[in-house]
Design an enzyme around this catalytic site. Structure first.
Site, PDB file in Angstrom:
ATOM      1  N   ILE A 124       0.831  -1.192   0.000  1.00 52.24           N
ATOM      2  CA  ILE A 124       0.000   0.000   0.000  1.00 52.24           C
ATOM      3  C   ILE A 124       0.873   1.253   0.000  1.00 52.24           C
ATOM      4  O   ILE A 124       1.990   1.256   0.493  1.00 52.24           O
ATOM      5  CB  ILE A 124      -0.959   0.003   1.203  1.00 52.24           C
ATOM      6  CG1 ILE A 124      -0.195  -0.054   2.524  1.00 52.24           C
ATOM      7  CG2 ILE A 124      -1.906  -1.181   1.121  1.00 52.24           C
ATOM      8  CD1 ILE A 124      -1.098  -0.014   3.747  1.00 52.24           C
ATOM      9  N   CYS A 125       0.330   2.305  -0.584  1.00 50.59           N
ATOM     10  CA  CYS A 125       1.069   3.558  -0.733  1.00 50.59           C
ATOM     11  C   CYS A 125       0.650   4.527   0.367  1.00 50.59           C
ATOM     12  O   CYS A 125      -0.435   5.107   0.323  1.00 50.59           O
ATOM     13  CB  CYS A 125       0.792   4.159  -2.112  1.00 50.59           C
ATOM     14  SG  CYS A 125       1.628   5.730  -2.412  1.00 50.59           S
ATOM     15  N   LEU A 126       1.495   4.657   1.376  1.00 48.13           N
ATOM     16  CA  LEU A 126       1.283   5.605   2.464  1.00 48.13           C
ATOM     17  C   LEU A 126       2.586   6.359   2.704  1.00 48.13           C
ATOM     18  O   LEU A 126       3.663   5.930   2.279  1.00 48.13           O
ATOM     19  CB  LEU A 126       0.851   4.886   3.744  1.00 48.13           C
ATOM     20  CG  LEU A 126      -0.479   4.119   3.710  1.00 48.13           C
ATOM     21  CD1 LEU A 126      -0.672   3.371   5.009  1.00 48.13           C
ATOM     22  CD2 LEU A 126      -1.644   5.060   3.466  1.00 48.13           C
ATOM     23  N   ILE A 138      -1.850   3.968  -4.841  1.00 45.57           N
ATOM     24  CA  ILE A 138      -1.481   2.575  -5.081  1.00 45.57           C
ATOM     25  C   ILE A 138      -1.940   1.718  -3.908  1.00 45.57           C
ATOM     26  O   ILE A 138      -1.662   2.019  -2.752  1.00 45.57           O
ATOM     27  CB  ILE A 138       0.041   2.450  -5.272  1.00 45.57           C
ATOM     28  CG1 ILE A 138       0.489   3.241  -6.498  1.00 45.57           C
ATOM     29  CG2 ILE A 138       0.449   0.985  -5.429  1.00 45.57           C
ATOM     30  CD1 ILE A 138       1.988   3.286  -6.674  1.00 45.57           C
TER      31      ILE A 138
END
Length: 326
Positions: A90-92, A127
């Site tokens: 995941i995009c963080l 994403i």
């Protein structure tokens, strides 16, 4: 596990310390490394209250790089939840997709609290993000309690302590929350929108760059070689400036990179073709002139040689006749 790793490594020492601190589960989260891999952790987090995820318990993986804590971990959710894709990084701002925003002071505890805080936010097309409806998320929250991880054998129902009215955060939790507030949950969506706008601007500029090179190629097709080289060179400089201005500090997706590379190849080929034709024209003329001069010189030499042979033949014949008469 301690005999398997170099205990002098900063990453190993840091992870060993965090594993000891997170050994006991809390009401909201729990995380521990796998028995055979210190750099892969499995975690469980409780869905934030008063949200679509209330009542859910979500399981996932944290994969840490050898350079941790100087580089961020990658976070993967394994439980269907409607906010993050299952089995995808995941995009963080706390994950490996954004190493520029990671801070070494953050920890796995900080990441767990941040995940809980990020769950109610909008995906904004990031994403690994999803934007399920509230009804779908509530259904998945109920189903999440029956999830069982095949890798670590974790049972979701027993992974966290039960919530009680007297549950108070520990000092470590308060410290982690203070660090997590630096991540600015609300600003994440803004960052996503800005990134999308930058990508759109970059794509538009890349298309403009391609159109510029195409029109320039058609325009100079019938011009002399010298003018073609000059126009192609000027267009190449302008295109390079456009590409630099649009891509500086802005990530390009694969399609944009392909378009930019294609434009740069067309630019280079056009410039080299026009320049090479102009540069090699005088050399070709000089080579032809030298070839003609060499041919003429060879004819003269052969003519002189033939004349000398004829003269020598006549001289020898006359000398023989003179000797015979004597």
């Amino acid at each position: 596990m301690e005999n398997k790793y170099n205990l002098k490594s900063p990453a190993v020492k840091r992870l060993m310390k965090e594993a000891a601190e997170l050994r006991d589960p809390t009401e909201h989260y729990h995380a521990q490394p796998l028995e055979d891999n210190l750099f892969e952790w499995h975690f469980s987090v409780r869905g934030p209250p008063d949200s679509d995820f209330d009542g859910g318990i979500y399981h996932g993986r944290i994969v840490l790089p050898p350079e941790y804590p100087m580089k961020p971990p990658s976070i993967i959710l394994l439980t269907p939840n409607g906010r993050f894709e299952v089995g995808k990084k995941i995009c963080l701002s706390i994950s490996g997709h954004h190493p520029e925003t990671w801070q070494p002071s953050w920890s796995i505890r900080t990441a767990l609290i941040a995940i809980i805080g990020f769950m109610p936010t909008k995906g904004e097309g990031a994403i690994g993000s999803l934007d399920y409806t509230p009804e779908e998320r509530r259904v998945l929250a109920k189903k999440s309690q029956d999830f069982c991880c095949e890798t670590c054998g974790c049972s979701i129902r027993t992974s966290l302590l039960a919530l009680t009215p007297n549950s108070n955060p520990t000092a470590k939790d308060c410290e982690a929350k203070e660090l997590a507030q630096q991540i600015s949950f609300r600003a994440e969506s803004s960052l996503m929108r800005q990134a999308s706008e930058r990508c759109a601007e970059s794509e538009s500029s890349t298309l403009t760059q391609e159109d510029t090179f195409t029109s320039a190629s058609h325009e100079v097709a019938d011009r002399p070689h010298a003018e073609q080289a000059e126009v192609f060179s000027a267009t190449a400089v302008e295109g390079t400036q456009i590409a630099t201005a649009t891509s500086c500090g802005r990530p390009l997706n694969p399609r944009q990179r392909h378009s930019q590379q294609h434009s740069q190849l067309n630019q280079r080929d056009g410039t080299e073709s026009a320049t090479n034709r102009e540069d090699f024209a005088p050399a070709a003329r000089q080579l032809r002139d030298e070839s003609h001069a060499g041919t003429a010189l060879l004819v003269v030499v052969l003519t002189l040689a033939l004349a000398i042979l004829i003269f020598r033949r006549i001289y020898l014949t006359n000398e023989y006749k003179f000797d015979y008469e004597l």
